[in-house]
Write an enzyme that holds these catalytic residues in place. Sequence first.
Site, PDB file in Angstrom:
ATOM      1  N   GLY A  32       0.801  -1.226   0.000  1.00 40.21           N
ATOM      2  CA  GLY A  32       0.000   0.000   0.000  1.00 40.21           C
ATOM      3  C   GLY A  32       0.828   1.268   0.000  1.00 40.21           C
ATOM      4  O   GLY A  32       1.865   1.349  -0.663  1.00 40.21           O
ATOM      5  N   VAL A  33       0.374   2.261   0.747  1.00 38.87           N
ATOM      6  CA  VAL A  33       1.061   3.549   0.851  1.00 38.87           C
ATOM      7  C   VAL A  33       2.500   3.336   1.339  1.00 38.87           C
ATOM      8  O   VAL A  33       3.448   3.937   0.822  1.00 38.87           O
ATOM      9  CB  VAL A  33       0.336   4.475   1.866  1.00 38.87           C
ATOM     10  CG1 VAL A  33       1.108   5.750   2.089  1.00 38.87           C
ATOM     11  CG2 VAL A  33      -1.068   4.795   1.396  1.00 38.87           C
ATOM     12  N   ASP A  34       2.633   2.484   2.330  1.00 38.70           N
ATOM     13  CA  ASP A  34       3.927   2.210   2.954  1.00 38.70           C
ATOM     14  C   ASP A  34       4.956   1.756   1.900  1.00 38.70           C
ATOM     15  O   ASP A  34       6.079   2.293   1.826  1.00 38.70           O
ATOM     16  CB  ASP A  34       3.708   1.107   4.003  1.00 38.70           C
ATOM     17  CG  ASP A  34       4.819   0.996   5.015  1.00 38.70           C
ATOM     18  OD1 ASP A  34       5.703   1.872   5.033  1.00 38.70           O
ATOM     19  OD2 ASP A  34       4.795   0.023   5.795  1.00 38.70           O
ATOM     20  N   GLY A 124      -7.200   0.570   3.661  1.00 39.41           N
ATOM     21  CA  GLY A 124      -6.746  -0.344   2.602  1.00 39.41           C
ATOM     22  C   GLY A 124      -6.596  -1.749   3.144  1.00 39.41           C
ATOM     23  O   GLY A 124      -7.581  -2.416   3.485  1.00 39.41           O
ATOM     24  N   ILE A 125      -5.363  -2.164   3.284  1.00 38.65           N
ATOM     25  CA  ILE A 125      -5.054  -3.518   3.746  1.00 38.65           C
ATOM     26  C   ILE A 125      -5.664  -3.778   5.132  1.00 38.65           C
ATOM     27  O   ILE A 125      -6.073  -4.899   5.442  1.00 38.65           O
ATOM     28  CB  ILE A 125      -3.513  -3.716   3.749  1.00 38.65           C
ATOM     29  CG1 ILE A 125      -3.004  -3.704   2.295  1.00 38.65           C
ATOM     30  CG2 ILE A 125      -3.103  -5.005   4.471  1.00 38.65           C
ATOM     31  CD1 ILE A 125      -1.505  -3.515   2.131  1.00 38.65           C
TER      32      ILE A 125
END
Length: 169
Positions: A32-34, A124-125
């Site tokens: 995701g963003v990470d 998200g996740i």
Amino acid sequence: MTRITLVRGDITRQTADAIVNAANSSLLGGGGVDGTIHRRGGPAILEDCRKLRAGHYGKGLPTGQAVATTAGELDASWVIHTVGPVHSKSEDRSDLLASCYRESLKRADELGARTVAFPAVSTGIYGWPMDDGARIAVTTVREADTAVEEVRFVLFDEQAYEAFAAQLP
Ligand code: AR6
């Protein structure tokens, strides 16, 4: 007064004093963003995260808390990593999600950041329903006592953008 703005797009393409990462407790990266932040920001971010793990955050960053590192090659001075709660149907973890926004803004204030870009943490996740995630995000930022001038929510898709827009006047 903090101005709340919304944009659709990829948070790693934003210019801001601080960009918030929807991290996990390990601080060592993920999807995701990470994943995108570490990929585009380069190895300096992970290097800082490893130092945090070797120091004060030996057991990782607890859910609902936030910590800052360099932003590496991103167009920002800092990345503020926060760990959202995994959504649960049997337990109300809303306070932890609100805490992510509050604690991130505290780190931003300590650093003197005036513009802060947030993703929709946990949506998200970690499975948080978007409408509720948007409600908690906007309400918490509105009620926060902060010197940050602009909080920009950077929403990845139209559904997320609409959910946040519905929370604004
Ligand atoms: N820019 C803006 N928003 C994005 C981007 C992007 N580049 N990529 C995804 N989103 P997530 P979480 C949206 O899964 O739910 C990682 O593995 C996405 O559509 O990034 O807090 C961490 O290491 C969603 O609406 O974060 C943790 O293990 C929102 O950003 C775990 O995922 C957050 O999705 C954290 O899960």
